[in-house]
Motif scaffolding. Structure first.
Motif, PDB file in Angstrom:
ATOM      1  N   LYS A  68       0.830  -1.204  -0.126  1.00 26.40           N
ATOM      2  CA  LYS A  68       0.116  -0.148   0.215  1.00 26.40           C
ATOM      3  C   LYS A  68       0.686   1.254   0.059  1.00 26.40           C
ATOM      4  N   PRO A  69       1.723   1.565   0.870  1.00 26.38           N
ATOM      5  CA  PRO A  69       2.713   2.603   0.753  1.00 26.38           C
ATOM      6  C   PRO A  69       3.418   2.744  -0.441  1.00 26.38           C
ATOM      7  N   VAL A  70       3.872   1.835  -1.147  1.00 32.70           N
ATOM      8  CA  VAL A  70       4.547   1.799  -2.438  1.00 32.70           C
ATOM      9  C   VAL A  70       3.616   2.457  -3.308  1.00 32.70           C
ATOM     10  N   ILE A  71       2.557   1.685  -3.680  1.00 30.49           N
ATOM     11  CA  ILE A  71       1.421   2.461  -4.700  1.00 30.49           C
ATOM     12  C   ILE A  71       1.036   3.559  -4.323  1.00 30.49           C
ATOM     13  N   LYS A  72       0.869   4.113  -3.069  1.00 33.04           N
ATOM     14  CA  LYS A  72       0.227   5.501  -2.825  1.00 33.04           C
ATOM     15  C   LYS A  72       1.540   6.398  -3.288  1.00 33.04           C
ATOM     16  N   ALA A  73       2.646   6.012  -3.153  1.00 29.66           N
ATOM     17  CA  ALA A  73       3.814   7.010  -3.333  1.00 29.66           C
ATOM     18  C   ALA A  73       4.148   6.769  -4.875  1.00 29.66           C
ATOM     19  N   GLY A  74       3.578   5.918  -5.574  1.00 29.24           N
ATOM     20  CA  GLY A  74       3.902   5.915  -7.078  1.00 29.24           C
ATOM     21  C   GLY A  74       3.063   6.755  -8.104  1.00 29.24           C
ATOM     22  N   PRO A  75       3.419   6.463  -9.402  1.00 28.93           N
ATOM     23  CA  PRO A  75       2.379   7.247 -10.360  1.00 28.93           C
ATOM     24  C   PRO A  75       0.812   6.878 -10.289  1.00 28.93           C
ATOM     25  N   ILE A 143      -4.195  -3.538  -9.505  1.00 28.55           N
ATOM     26  CA  ILE A 143      -3.537  -3.250  -8.282  1.00 28.55           C
ATOM     27  C   ILE A 143      -1.992  -3.682  -8.555  1.00 28.55           C
ATOM     28  N   SER A 144      -2.065  -4.809  -9.010  1.00 27.64           N
ATOM     29  CA  SER A 144      -0.600  -5.171  -9.337  1.00 27.64           C
ATOM     30  C   SER A 144      -0.014  -4.531 -10.153  1.00 27.64           C
ATOM     31  N   SER A 145      -0.610  -3.925 -11.356  1.00 23.11           N
ATOM     32  CA  SER A 145      -0.251  -2.770 -12.206  1.00 23.11           C
ATOM     33  C   SER A 145       0.540  -1.427 -11.548  1.00 23.11           C
ATOM     34  N   GLY A 146      -0.382  -0.861 -10.400  1.00 19.62           N
ATOM     35  CA  GLY A 146       0.114   0.093  -9.649  1.00 19.62           C
ATOM     36  C   GLY A 146       0.983  -0.151  -8.984  1.00 19.62           C
ATOM     37  N   PHE A 147       1.316  -1.393  -8.401  1.00 20.59           N
ATOM     38  CA  PHE A 147       2.531  -1.545  -7.713  1.00 20.59           C
ATOM     39  C   PHE A 147       3.962  -1.633  -8.565  1.00 20.59           C
ATOM     40  N   GLU A 152       8.624   0.406 -10.927  1.00 16.32           N
ATOM     41  CA  GLU A 152       9.448   0.931 -12.166  1.00 16.32           C
ATOM     42  C   GLU A 152       9.879   2.513 -11.964  1.00 16.32           C
ATOM     43  N   SER A 153       8.972   3.388 -11.728  1.00 21.99           N
ATOM     44  CA  SER A 153       9.480   4.636 -11.589  1.00 21.99           C
ATOM     45  C   SER A 153      10.642   4.850 -10.502  1.00 21.99           C
ATOM     46  N   LYS A 154      10.915   3.812  -9.508  1.00 22.46           N
ATOM     47  CA  LYS A 154      11.978   4.102  -8.752  1.00 22.46           C
ATOM     48  C   LYS A 154      13.436   3.436  -9.420  1.00 22.46           C
ATOM     49  N   ALA A 155      13.014   2.278 -10.115  1.00 24.52           N
ATOM     50  CA  ALA A 155      14.122   1.514 -10.745  1.00 24.52           C
ATOM     51  C   ALA A 155      14.613   2.152 -12.046  1.00 24.52           C
ATOM     52  N   LEU A 156      13.815   2.819 -12.785  1.00 24.29           N
ATOM     53  CA  LEU A 156      14.368   3.283 -14.167  1.00 24.29           C
ATOM     54  C   LEU A 156      14.727   4.689 -14.057  1.00 24.29           C
TER      55      LEU A 156
END
Lengths: 156, 100
Positions: A68-75, A143-147, A152-156
């Protein structure tokens, strides 16, 4: 990837397929088809209750603290705020719908060859279980796509 | 085990609306969320336990009332309740994400 997600998805989809089987059996009910449909519906009820327990355990022990925290901080934060929030509540409908369909078959199965209205009742509830369960599987994909997009936004 | 069909279907419909009310209520009311969390450690766990307990209570009540309605109309009631409550929950969380 987490084994509990796989088990949860398997149980949910197997439950959905069980009620798809029930629906097909009842389109042209005979004594043997109704007997088989009743057994399959019972298995479907069991699968959907187990999916509830396994999915709930994963949600409480892994999703809330890690995913949840990762998704909420993502795009794509809406995949949690809208999709997960909807999924975690709408999923709770399925075991009660399944109990309803199984109850119709168990109590009124013997009437279904003469009384098409009771067969229609079981078909309607079974069809809704199938549609809702596959919609919920689609929500799981989102949800999996959100995660994944957050990682990806962190790694790339 | 032979369940009372009409009672099962009607109890299911009422339970579904209870789940929808709890889903929205816990987002709008912090005290309700805290109360449910205090019951089971996590509000979702409390909702799960409450929904099952409510189903058993509703089933018992509807079983005592007796069956005056048809199985088909009760099945339609259950199905429409699930569709409508699902739409209400989804619409609420869209609104909550966009505007709250």
């Amino acid at each position: 990837m987490h084994a509990l997600i796989g088990i949860h998805a398997f149980l949910g989809e197997a439950g959905a397929l069980a009620f798809l089987w029930v629906l097909v059996e009842l389109l042209s009910p005979s004594e043997s088809r109704v007997r088989r449909a009743t057994r399959i519906a019972g298995i479907g009820v069991l699968f959907l209750f187990l999916a509830w327990i396994v999915g709930g355990y994963y949600y409480l022990t892994e999703y809330q603290s890690i995913v949840k925290p990762v998704i909420k901080a993502g795009p794509l934060p809406w995949t949690h705020s809208v999709i997960t929030e909807t999924k975690e509540h709408v999923f709770l409908f399925l075991p009660f719908l399944a109990l309803g369909a199984w109850s119709i078959l168990k109590r009124h199965g013997s009437e279904m060859m003469q009384n098409r209205r009771t067969a229609a009742a079981a078909i309607i509830v079974s069809a809704l279980i199938v549609l809702m369960a596959f919609s919920i599987a689609g929500m799981g994909f989102m949800i999996s796509s959100g995660f994944r997009s957050a990682l990806e936004s962190k790694a790339l | 085990m032979n369940l009372n069909t009409v009672a099962t279907l009607r109890a299911g419909a009422l339970t579904i609306w209870l789940i929808a009310a709890l889903a929205i209520g816990t987002e709008l009311s912090a005290p309700l969320k805290s109360f449910l969390t205090s019951l089971a450690g996590q509000h979702w766990t409390a909702k799960s336990i409450l929904s099952f307990a409510a189903f058993v209570i509703f089933y018992t009540l509807f079983s005592r009332i007796g069956k005056s309605t048809s199985v088909l109309s009760s099945a339609i009631l259950l199905s429409l309740s699930a569709i409508a409550a699902g739409i209400v929950i989804f619409a609420f969380f869209v609104w909550h994400f966009l505007y709250a």
